[in-house]
Design a protein around this motif. Structure first.
Motif, PDB file in Angstrom:
ATOM      1  N   ALA A   1       0.830  -1.205   0.000  1.00  0.00           N
ATOM      2  CA  ALA A   1       0.000   0.000   0.000  1.00  0.00           C
ATOM      3  C   ALA A   1       0.863   1.254   0.000  1.00  0.00           C
ATOM      4  O   ALA A   1       0.577   2.231  -0.712  1.00  0.00           O
ATOM      5  N   LEU A   2       1.940   1.220   0.770  1.00  0.00           N
ATOM      6  CA  LEU A   2       2.825   2.377   0.859  1.00  0.00           C
ATOM      7  C   LEU A   2       3.517   2.652  -0.478  1.00  0.00           C
ATOM      8  O   LEU A   2       3.692   3.808  -0.879  1.00  0.00           O
ATOM      9  N   ALA A   3       3.888   1.590  -1.187  1.00  0.00           N
ATOM     10  CA  ALA A   3       4.523   1.766  -2.498  1.00  0.00           C
ATOM     11  C   ALA A   3       3.553   2.380  -3.495  1.00  0.00           C
ATOM     12  O   ALA A   3       3.952   3.187  -4.351  1.00  0.00           O
ATOM     13  N   LEU A   4       2.271   2.025  -3.381  1.00  0.00           N
ATOM     14  CA  LEU A   4       1.263   2.562  -4.296  1.00  0.00           C
ATOM     15  C   LEU A   4       0.828   3.975  -3.919  1.00  0.00           C
ATOM     16  O   LEU A   4       0.438   4.760  -4.790  1.00  0.00           O
TER      17      LEU A   4
ATOM     18  N   ALA B   1       7.560   6.150  11.147  1.00  0.00           N
ATOM     19  CA  ALA B   1       6.367   6.065  10.305  1.00  0.00           C
ATOM     20  C   ALA B   1       5.229   6.906  10.890  1.00  0.00           C
ATOM     21  O   ALA B   1       4.495   7.571  10.142  1.00  0.00           O
ATOM     22  N   TYR B   2       5.086   6.894  12.212  1.00  0.00           N
ATOM     23  CA  TYR B   2       4.077   7.760  12.833  1.00  0.00           C
ATOM     24  C   TYR B   2       4.391   9.233  12.550  1.00  0.00           C
ATOM     25  O   TYR B   2       3.480  10.023  12.256  1.00  0.00           O
ATOM     26  N   ALA B   3       5.666   9.595  12.660  1.00  0.00           N
ATOM     27  CA  ALA B   3       6.042  10.983  12.402  1.00  0.00           C
ATOM     28  C   ALA B   3       5.738  11.382  10.963  1.00  0.00           C
ATOM     29  O   ALA B   3       5.247  12.486  10.692  1.00  0.00           O
ATOM     30  N   ARG B   4       6.012  10.480  10.010  1.00  0.00           N
ATOM     31  CA  ARG B   4       5.719  10.775   8.609  1.00  0.00           C
ATOM     32  C   ARG B   4       4.221  10.928   8.387  1.00  0.00           C
ATOM     33  O   ARG B   4       3.779  11.842   7.674  1.00  0.00           O
ATOM     34  N   ALA B   5       3.423  10.066   9.004  1.00  0.00           N
ATOM     35  CA  ALA B   5       1.967  10.171   8.864  1.00  0.00           C
ATOM     36  C   ALA B   5       1.459  11.500   9.415  1.00  0.00           C
ATOM     37  O   ALA B   5       0.539  12.104   8.856  1.00  0.00           O
TER      38      ALA B   5
ATOM     39  N   ASP C   1      -2.749   7.654   5.599  1.00  0.00           N
ATOM     40  CA  ASP C   1      -3.254   6.402   6.169  1.00  0.00           C
ATOM     41  C   ASP C   1      -2.322   5.232   5.858  1.00  0.00           C
ATOM     42  O   ASP C   1      -2.221   4.287   6.642  1.00  0.00           O
ATOM     43  N   ALA C   2      -1.637   5.285   4.716  1.00  0.00           N
ATOM     44  CA  ALA C   2      -0.686   4.218   4.392  1.00  0.00           C
ATOM     45  C   ALA C   2       0.471   4.225   5.392  1.00  0.00           C
ATOM     46  O   ALA C   2       0.901   3.167   5.879  1.00  0.00           O
ATOM     47  N   HIS C   3       0.975   5.408   5.728  1.00  0.00           N
ATOM     48  CA  HIS C   3       2.069   5.512   6.710  1.00  0.00           C
ATOM     49  C   HIS C   3       1.576   5.168   8.112  1.00  0.00           C
ATOM     50  O   HIS C   3       2.292   4.514   8.885  1.00  0.00           O
ATOM     51  N   LEU C   4       0.352   5.588   8.445  1.00  0.00           N
ATOM     52  CA  LEU C   4      -0.191   5.291   9.775  1.00  0.00           C
ATOM     53  C   LEU C   4      -0.371   3.793   9.964  1.00  0.00           C
ATOM     54  O   LEU C   4      -0.021   3.230  11.014  1.00  0.00           O
ATOM     55  N   THR C   5      -0.901   3.139   8.943  1.00  0.00           N
ATOM     56  CA  THR C   5      -1.082   1.682   9.025  1.00  0.00           C
ATOM     57  C   THR C   5       0.268   0.978   9.108  1.00  0.00           C
ATOM     58  O   THR C   5       0.443   0.032   9.886  1.00  0.00           O
ATOM     59  N   HIS C   6       1.221   1.431   8.312  1.00  0.00           N
ATOM     60  CA  HIS C   6       2.579   0.868   8.359  1.00  0.00           C
ATOM     61  C   HIS C   6       3.155   1.002   9.767  1.00  0.00           C
ATOM     62  O   HIS C   6       3.761   0.062  10.309  1.00  0.00           O
ATOM     63  N   ALA C   7       2.943   2.168  10.383  1.00  0.00           N
ATOM     64  CA  ALA C   7       3.453   2.400  11.738  1.00  0.00           C
ATOM     65  C   ALA C   7       2.841   1.419  12.731  1.00  0.00           C
ATOM     66  O   ALA C   7       3.545   0.848  13.573  1.00  0.00           O
TER      67      ALA C   7
ATOM     68  N   GLU D   1       3.064  14.282   9.448  1.00  0.00           N
ATOM     69  CA  GLU D   1       3.533  15.399   8.616  1.00  0.00           C
ATOM     70  C   GLU D   1       2.686  15.593   7.361  1.00  0.00           C
ATOM     71  O   GLU D   1       2.608  16.702   6.834  1.00  0.00           O
ATOM     72  N   LEU D   2       2.070  14.522   6.873  1.00  0.00           N
ATOM     73  CA  LEU D   2       1.348  14.587   5.605  1.00  0.00           C
ATOM     74  C   LEU D   2       0.001  15.279   5.780  1.00  0.00           C
ATOM     75  O   LEU D   2      -0.619  15.194   6.842  1.00  0.00           O
ATOM     76  N   PRO D   3      -0.471  15.957   4.730  1.00  0.00           N
ATOM     77  CA  PRO D   3      -1.784  16.591   4.829  1.00  0.00           C
ATOM     78  C   PRO D   3      -2.877  15.533   4.931  1.00  0.00           C
ATOM     79  O   PRO D   3      -2.738  14.424   4.435  1.00  0.00           O
ATOM     80  N   GLY D   4      -3.947  15.900   5.598  1.00  0.00           N
ATOM     81  CA  GLY D   4      -5.050  14.965   5.749  1.00  0.00           C
ATOM     82  C   GLY D   4      -5.623  15.014   7.148  1.00  0.00           C
ATOM     83  O   GLY D   4      -5.149  15.759   8.012  1.00  0.00           O
ATOM     84  N   ALA D   5      -6.651  14.208   7.374  1.00  0.00           N
ATOM     85  CA  ALA D   5      -7.388  14.244   8.632  1.00  0.00           C
ATOM     86  C   ALA D   5      -6.868  13.262   9.666  1.00  0.00           C
ATOM     87  O   ALA D   5      -7.485  13.087  10.712  1.00  0.00           O
ATOM     88  N   LEU D   6      -5.732  12.601   9.396  1.00  0.00           N
ATOM     89  CA  LEU D   6      -5.238  11.554  10.286  1.00  0.00           C
ATOM     90  C   LEU D   6      -4.094  12.008  11.183  1.00  0.00           C
ATOM     91  O   LEU D   6      -3.498  11.202  11.886  1.00  0.00           O
TER      92      LEU D   6
END
Length: 694
Positions: free
Chosen positions: A260-263, A290-294, A269-275, A296-301
């Motif tokens: 999912a992360l590669a896609l 991975a939590y830190a990256r999630a 959410d891909a980074h959050l799930t990976h974390a 940083e990204l725009p979005g509601a998560l």
């Protein structure tokens, strides 16, 4: 115009040829580029579609609608900043463009700017009062603003305008699921699938409902249906990874999460799930990244990512850093229930006018306007706060309310559980198992007992020894049994069918699963408390393994269960009468199994004895493990290992006596529990042997 006519007639090749002829004469001609972008999008070529739309929008006279379409395509690709910019250009060019305001409102939803999103979508509803789509989109924003009453009203208004609107049925399913109305949610999701068998969100929402019901097989079947027509959809892969991780298959989850992360490398959410998967696998440093990256990204998560990072820091023993993350979360999301509850569980309240209490009380006062999981979290946090302050009546009012909410979301049959445990005891009473060929490894040490009985404390003491690894709550034994009994009968009926070769293979399978976790040490602690139901099998598949049964005063144990929300499957814990009955079933089973477990491989330790004599009990346990004494076991609270249980805060502190016999002060609020324990024949007086049924 001819190109548009061909496209509308389904003649894509001719339409593309005509567009290319236009561009050969007039490079950069926006209409031709726009149509090429629409065609590319229709054929699933999103990158090419965005490239064409970007070129079309560079033309000085590009219509506002082209910018609105670019915004939607960028949103679909996860390029939210570019999507927002394009949507803002669209409404600046045409203040009455419905698609522009609509797309801007949706983008603002996804980047977490909910108030502005609401204003945009209210404008769309005003411009198109009969639009089901507009009311559906506004409902999504109200849901994110935690106004579930207004969100539900919008979805139902959308369906009144258009009863066959599958997306609104799907969104209503998601909303109902967050409120714990799981049967209604499942019905709406299935209706959405019937109306539109290719609606991806409907499958994802149905899978969420099944996960909330603790039905992993049903959730995965739903995702298999989705995978039949969208095998590489990032959202589908993210959902599958979540289900696999939730139901203790983290190795499989990691493979899917990385796909999912590669896609979707720009999807939070891909980074959050990976974390979360990395966290489940004990890979703390990469999980924190991975939590830190999630976050940083725009979005509601972002809030969820920050809370996940704080919890992992607590598990790893970095309490000060965790508190700093909670503070940052509250600065970014004032009133965040997750941050308030996390902070509440990691500290002791000393003032009734603590501002966190006021915020949590205001939250629960909103009632059904808030999501059920957050209401449960807030209730338990308030119960803990008022208990800290000695306000038992207030505390138990919140605990009782929180437990009722949690119990209402679960399916649990106490009578079936009692019968199942009785069958386990009977199976081993009559079994004639031949474990002569089973592996003799002394590596495994199973620490078993009721949840909240002190199993984490015992693991922490033992794993402080230089030759012992604490592996936490491993599902390995259950997975081994499921894998090797699938062709025979469910547990415990399968016990009678297991021959010597099968028992040996089960032991070998278990060792293969856990040996990599041992880090070369002589003993590995598998601290899954519920392994007590498999304790009778252990000597026959792993005759060299040791079993440590941890006991604690029955009422203290049950009280500690009742005042915690468990992350795992502890369905018996959310009703005092059911909790007491379960304790009785557990105690009877252990009484039966105790007679058949080998004395040199089975030991029982009472939590209260450890509190009274830490060194004596620690030496007794280390001797039982066949290891030389290590004084580090007495400094267990300084052990830096990651602890992933509800006891994460307690095991970072030296022993304290206040947890011993604490139930007596709250007996007036525990009458259903006390009655159930008495009915089950469980002794509850302080002078009896802890945990034993007669």
């Amino acid at each position: 115009m001819r190109a548009h006519a061909h496209w509308n007639a389904g003649q894509a090749a001719q339409a593309e040829q005509l567009c290319q002829r236009v561009l050969a004469v007039a490079p950069g001609q926006s209409d031709a580029l726009h149509l090429l972008g629409l065609m590319a999008h229709a054929y699933g070529k999103l990158d090419l579609a965005i490239e064409h739309l970007q070129a079309a929008c560079r033309a000085p006279q590009a219509p506002a609608a082209y910018h609105a379409n670019l915004a939607e395509m960028c949103r679909q690709h996860g390029h939210l900043a570019e999507a927002e910019a394009a949507a803002r250009r669209a409404v600046a060019l045409d203040a009455d463009l419905v698609a522009g305001w609509n797309n801007l409102g949706i983008v603002l939803q996804e980047i977490g700017q909910f108030d502005e999103s609401r204003r945009c979508l209210e404008r769309v509803v005003a411009l198109q009062p009969d639009s089901a789509e507009a009311r559906n989109n506004l409902g999504n924003t109200w849901r994110r603003l935690a106004r579930f009453d207004l969100a539900e009203a919008c979805y139902r208004e959308a369906l009144a305008c258009k009863p066959s609107y599958a997306q609104a049925h799907s969104n209503l399913a998601f909303l109902l699921s967050t409120q714990g109305r799981l049967d209604e949610a499942a019905a709406e999701a299935r209706l959405a699938i019937d109306l539109d068998p290719h609606l991806i969100d409907a499958y994802l929402n149905l899978a969420d409902v099944e996960s909330a019901r603790l039905a992993p097989a049903a959730a995965l079947r739903t995702l298999d249906m989705l995978g039949a027509f969208a095998p590489r959809h990032p959202g589908a892969l993210i959902a599958r990874a979540k289900v696999l991780c939730q139901f203790e298959r983290p190795d499989e989850a990691l493979v899917v999460a990385r796909d999912a992360l590669a896609l979707a490398p720009q999807v939070a959410d891909a980074h959050l799930t990976h974390a979360r998967v990395l966290q489940a696998l004990g890979q703390t440093a990469p999980a924190l990244d991975a939590y830190a990256r999630a976050a940083e990204l725009p979005g509601a998560l972002r809030e969820q990512a920050m809370l996940g990072r704080a919890m992992l820091l607590l598990e790893a023993g970095h309490g000060d850093e965790a508190q700093a993350v909670y503070e940052a979360t509250l600065a970014a999301f004032p009133g965040s229930v997750g941050a308030l509850a996390g902070r509440a569980n990691a500290r002791r309240f000393t003032r009734a006018d603590d501002p966190d209490i006021a915020l949590l009380e205001a939250f629960v006062a909103d009632g059904a306007q808030r999501a059920r999981p957050e209401r449960i979290t807030a209730r338990f946090a308030l119960g803990k706060a008022w208990l800290d302050l000695g306000e038992a009546a207030r505390a138990f009012a919140h605990f009782d309310a929180g437990n009722r909410l949690k119990r209402a979301s679960l399916v649990y049959d106490p009578a079936a559980t009692r019968a199942w445990m009785a069958r386990i005891g009977a199976a081993f009473a009559s079994a004639r198992l031949d474990g002569a060929n089973a592996p003799r490894s002394e590596l495994p040490v199973f620490v078993i007992g009721m949840p909240r009985s002190g199993t984490t404390l015992i693991e922490q003491i033992l794993s402080s020894h230089s030759q012992v690894t604490g592996a936490g709550e491993l599902p390995a034994l259950r997975h081994v049994l499921e894998a090797h009994s699938a062709a025979h009968a469910p547990y415990p009926a399968c016990v009678a069918t297991l021959d010597a070769a099968q028992l040996a293979r089960m032991g070998e399978d278990y060792l293969a699963r856990v040996e990599p976790l041992a880090q070369g040490r002589a003993r590995l602690i598998d601290k899954m408390p519920a392994n007590f139901i498999y304790a009778g099998l252990v000597p026959h598949i792993l005759p060299g393994a040791r079993i440590v049964h941890v006991r604690r005063d029955p009422v203290d144990t049950c009280l500690s269960c009742y005042t915690r929300v468990f992350s795992g499957d502890q369905r018996f814990s959310y009703d005092q009468a059911e909790l007491g009955a379960f304790y009785g079933d557990y105690a009877r089973l252990m009484t039966q199994l105790r007679e058949s477990l080998p004395a040199d491989r089975f030991i029982e330790v009472d939590y209260e004895d450890v509190i009274d004599d830490l060194e004596g009990q620690a030496r007794r346990l280390i001797d039982f493990l066949g290891l030389p004494w290590d004084a580090a076991c007495l400094d267990f609270h300084t052990n830096p290992r990651v602890v992933r249980t509800a006891s994460v805060s307690q095991v970072r502190q030296p022993l304290y006596r206040s947890s011993k016999g604490r139930w007596h002060a709250h007996a007036a609020h525990l009458q259903p529990l006390l009655a159930a324990l008495a009915a089950a024949g469980v002794k509850t007086h302080a002078d009896t042997t802890h945990g034993d049924a007669p």
